[in-house]
Write an enzyme that holds these catalytic residues in place. Structure first.
Site, short mmCIF file in Angstrom:
data_model
loop_
_atom_site.label_atom_id
_atom_site.label_comp_id
_atom_site.label_asym_id
_atom_site.label_seq_id
_atom_site.Cartn_x
_atom_site.Cartn_y
_atom_site.Cartn_z
N PHE A 149 28.00 34.13 49.79
CA PHE A 149 27.79 35.52 49.35
C PHE A 149 26.39 36.03 49.67
CE2 PHE A 149 25.66 33.36 45.87
CZ PHE A 149 24.64 34.25 45.55
N LYS A 173 36.07 34.20 57.35
CA LYS A 173 36.48 34.19 55.93
C LYS A 173 35.19 34.37 55.12
CE LYS A 173 36.67 32.28 52.43
NZ LYS A 173 35.94 32.83 51.24
N ARG A 177 32.97 37.41 46.95
CA ARG A 177 32.16 38.17 45.99
C ARG A 177 31.59 39.45 46.60
NH1 ARG A 177 28.74 33.03 44.20
NH2 ARG A 177 30.51 31.61 44.27
N SER A 226 27.41 26.03 49.56
CA SER A 226 26.78 24.99 48.73
C SER A 226 27.12 23.60 49.27
CB SER A 226 27.24 25.13 47.28
OG SER A 226 28.65 25.03 47.24
N CYS A 281 19.06 30.64 50.86
CA CYS A 281 19.06 29.20 51.15
C CYS A 281 17.68 28.73 51.55
CB CYS A 281 20.06 28.90 52.25
SG CYS A 281 19.64 29.73 53.76
P1 NAD Z 1 29.88 28.48 47.87
O1 NAD Z 1 29.82 27.09 48.38
O2 NAD Z 1 30.35 28.72 46.49
O3 NAD Z 1 30.86 29.37 48.80
C1 NAD Z 1 30.77 29.35 50.20
C2 NAD Z 1 32.15 29.59 50.79
O4 NAD Z 1 33.02 28.54 50.36
C3 NAD Z 1 32.77 30.91 50.33
O5 NAD Z 1 33.41 31.52 51.43
C4 NAD Z 1 33.77 30.48 49.27
O6 NAD Z 1 34.91 31.32 49.22
C5 NAD Z 1 34.16 29.08 49.70
N1 NAD Z 1 34.47 28.20 48.56
C6 NAD Z 1 33.94 28.26 47.31
N2 NAD Z 1 34.46 27.28 46.54
C7 NAD Z 1 35.33 26.60 47.31
C8 NAD Z 1 36.18 25.46 47.08
N3 NAD Z 1 36.24 24.85 45.90
N4 NAD Z 1 36.93 25.01 48.11
C9 NAD Z 1 36.87 25.61 49.31
N5 NAD Z 1 36.10 26.69 49.58
C10 NAD Z 1 35.33 27.17 48.60
O7 NAD Z 1 28.44 29.14 48.11
P2 NAD Z 1 27.90 30.54 47.60
O8 NAD Z 1 27.69 30.48 46.13
O9 NAD Z 1 28.73 31.65 48.16
O10 NAD Z 1 26.49 30.59 48.35
C11 NAD Z 1 25.34 29.97 47.84
C12 NAD Z 1 25.15 28.58 48.43
O11 NAD Z 1 25.12 28.64 49.85
C13 NAD Z 1 23.83 27.95 48.04
O12 NAD Z 1 24.05 26.59 47.77
C14 NAD Z 1 22.96 28.13 49.26
O13 NAD Z 1 21.90 27.21 49.39
C15 NAD Z 1 23.96 27.95 50.33
N6 NAD Z 1 23.52 28.55 51.58
C16 NAD Z 1 23.08 27.70 52.56
C17 NAD Z 1 22.63 28.22 53.75
C18 NAD Z 1 22.13 27.32 54.83
O14 NAD Z 1 21.81 27.81 55.89
N7 NAD Z 1 22.04 26.02 54.64
C19 NAD Z 1 22.62 29.61 53.97
C20 NAD Z 1 23.09 30.43 52.95
C21 NAD Z 1 23.54 29.89 51.76
#
Ligand code: NAD
Length: 499
Positions: A149, A173, A177, A226, A281
């Site tokens: 998000f 995808k 949010r 995450s 991130c």
């Molecule tokens: P998230 O992991 O909750 O969601 C990311 C994606 O995974 C979304 O599209 C979501 O729909 C999907 N998802 C969520 N739960 C899932 C599940 N149980 N099974 C399968 N798919 C699922 O992350 P978020 O809260 O949207 O974003 C914040 C996180 O992303 C933080 O941990 C941040 O550090 C990380 N992030 C990392 C980078 C990087 O470059 N390393 C960049 C941006 C964000």
């Protein structure tokens, strides 16, 4: 209530699917739309469309692809303000911050405009008598991107311009949010002349993600989110035979040496810690104060934390907006509670912040902890909110050891006036992206972005040459034209050599 559709085959798709999910205005705390959630059947339909589009797109001339990318770049620039408003309305970040992420997305599109140069292969003349060898980079097929998000335009743009310019079709995808802006990106691609089906948007949650990981028609998956989900997507997609790059979470450390300009360091660290309410991130979330600079540094951090103007993303004077959801706000408040209970010194407490006129918004104010130790939950967990924690280390060696012992390895920054110390730090630190007096060292589009350790699963970073490598597969062609070469003796059955 507005419904946010999918985008398949060049048009909005509102087919009945696996239900819907509310999208909030984080500044008011009120739902403002419903996003449709895809099931396996819808993913299958999207893959069928993307597969058909790939068959002709992969053969499109490089010049045609480049022209479309240039047109897309111009349209994104023209619509930057509108894109920033849509981001801010669903994510909550302030408009200037949202405009910054659109600008960084444009950087990647501009990188993809140079794809003819990036896709040039390798040629070796006369590797043996009358034999030449050529390596070409072919697209891999239908690629998918699953994104978080926190950067609803920039993070998908780390992927789709490069994948598409390489000749692939791409299914996005986005996060459920803040999904609205992805449909607008799809419209801009269409206006730029991209054939229908090359760029697809499917909205959804876990069900959609699992269907993407499992679908045999998808060749490659890029994930950003995450760490637990990154690990899971990497395993599930790899098991299904795909190439997967999965970027995970972070705990980014700022190391401050006693020879640093403390005013500069405190200002830069505060901006990187509290910008976007800490939901980046690459946000700096842990500060390691080295030697005797800690007290002076913490005083400056406290002063800046107290001066941050918090408000709705569209308020002209706001520097920091709300968190994305009520659950995120409650998680961050809980982390602050845990820090207090563990005995850290709470210098600035953002839990009680109320923004006048937005009492139900998901706000938490800038928060600062001192005297934090490495076993405390506020250090071991990624808080993903406006919380800075300060740890203390006696010298550079122990600061490096502390950072290297952390399981994450996304970004880090050192503040110092010593070139030797900075060089030593960069050489020894086990982190993918390093800043030297630069708090958020996000590489430009023509370098690659990615962390180490639990911040990346897979072996390719995004964009730059590693992105091109991820979205292509090499083919080596060895050729001989007997009539033009010296006469060849009858072929022996032994293994061919160049001699
Ligand atoms: P998230 O992991 O909750 O969601 C990311 C994606 O995974 C979304 O599209 C979501 O729909 C999907 N998802 C969520 N739960 C899932 C599940 N149980 N099974 C399968 N798919 C699922 O992350 P978020 O809260 O949207 O974003 C914040 C996180 O992303 C933080 O941990 C941040 O550090 C990380 N992030 C990392 C980078 C990087 O470059 N390393 C960049 C941006 C964000």
């Amino acid at each position: 209530m507005r419904t946010i559709p999918h985008w398949i085959d060049g048009r909005e798709d509102t087919a009945a699917t696996a239900g819907s999910s509310p999208v909030y205005n984080p500044a008011t705390g009120q739902p403002q739309a419903e996003v449709l959630l895809a099931d396996g059947g819808l993913i299958d339909r999207a893959v069928t469309s993307a597969t058909a589009a790939f068959e002709s797109w992969k053969d499109s001339p490089l010049s045609a692809r480049t022209r479309i990318m240039f047109a897309f770049r111009d349209l994104v620039v023209q619509h930057s303000a509108e894109l920033a408003e849509i981001i801010s309305a669903e994510h909550g970040k302030v408009i200037s911050d949202a405009a910054g992420e659109v600008a960084r997305a444009v950087d990647v599109i501009e990188f993809a405009c140079g794809i003819p140069h990036l896709l040039k292969g390798e040629f070796s003349d006369q590797v043996s008598n009358g034999i030449d060898c050529l390596t070409v980079h072919r697209p891999v097929g239908v690629c998918a991107g699953i994104t978080p998000f926190n950067f609803p335009v920039m993070v998908p743009a780390w992927m789709h311009p490069v994948a598409i310019a390489c000749g692939n079709s791409f299914i996005l995808k986005p996060s459920e949010r803040d999904p609205s802006v992805s449909t607008m990106i799809a419209r801009l691609y269409q206006e730029a002349g991209l054939p229908d089906g090359v760029f697809t948007v499917v909205n959804g949650d876990r069900t959609a993600v699992e269907a993407i990981c499992d679908h045999p028609g998808i060749a490659a998956v890029s994930f950003v989110g995450s760490t637990p989900i990154a690990r899971y997507v990497h395993q599930r997609g790899s098991t299904a035979g795909k190439r997967v790059q999965a970027l995970g979470g972070a705990k980014n450390h700022a190391i401050v040496l006693p020879d640093a300009d403390l005013d500069f360091a405190a200002d830069q660290i505060s901006a990187a810690g509290y910008g976007s309410a800490g939901q980046r991130c690459m946000a700096l979330s842990a500060v390691v104060a080295v030697g005797d600079c800690a007290d002076d540094l913490v005083d400056r951090l406290e002063k800046r934390a107290r001066s941050v103007v918090v408000g709705p993303g569209n308020a002209a004077d706001a520097e920091m907006g709300p968190l994305v959801t009520a659950a995120a706000r409650d998680r961050v408040r809980g982390a602050i509670d845990a820090g207090v209970a563990a005995g850290a010194t709470l210098r600035v407490d953002g839990r009680g912040l109320v923004v006048a006129g937005h009492e139900d918004g998901f706000f938490v104010g800038p928060t600062l902890f001192d005297d934090v130790t490495t076993e405390m939950e506020i250090y071991t967990q990624e808080i993903f909110g406006p919380v800075l924690v300060v740890l203390r280390a006696p010298d550079l060696d122990s600061a490096i050891d502390l950072v290297n012992a952390n399981p994450y390895g996304n970004g880090t920054a050192i503040f110092t006036s010593s070139g030797g110390a900075a060089r030593e730090f960069a050489r020894r630190i086990t982190v993918g992206m390093v800043g030297i007096n630069v708090p958020i060292p996000v590489p430009m589009a023509y370098h690659s972005f990615g962390g180490w350790k639990d911040s990346l699963f897979g072996d390719r970073h995004v964009h730059g040459v590693e992105g091109v490598s991820f979205y292509t597969r090499s083919q080596a062609i060895t050729s001989r034209w007997p009539a033009a070469a010296a006469p060849v003796a009858a072929a022996p059955l032994s293994f061919p050599t160049a001699h």
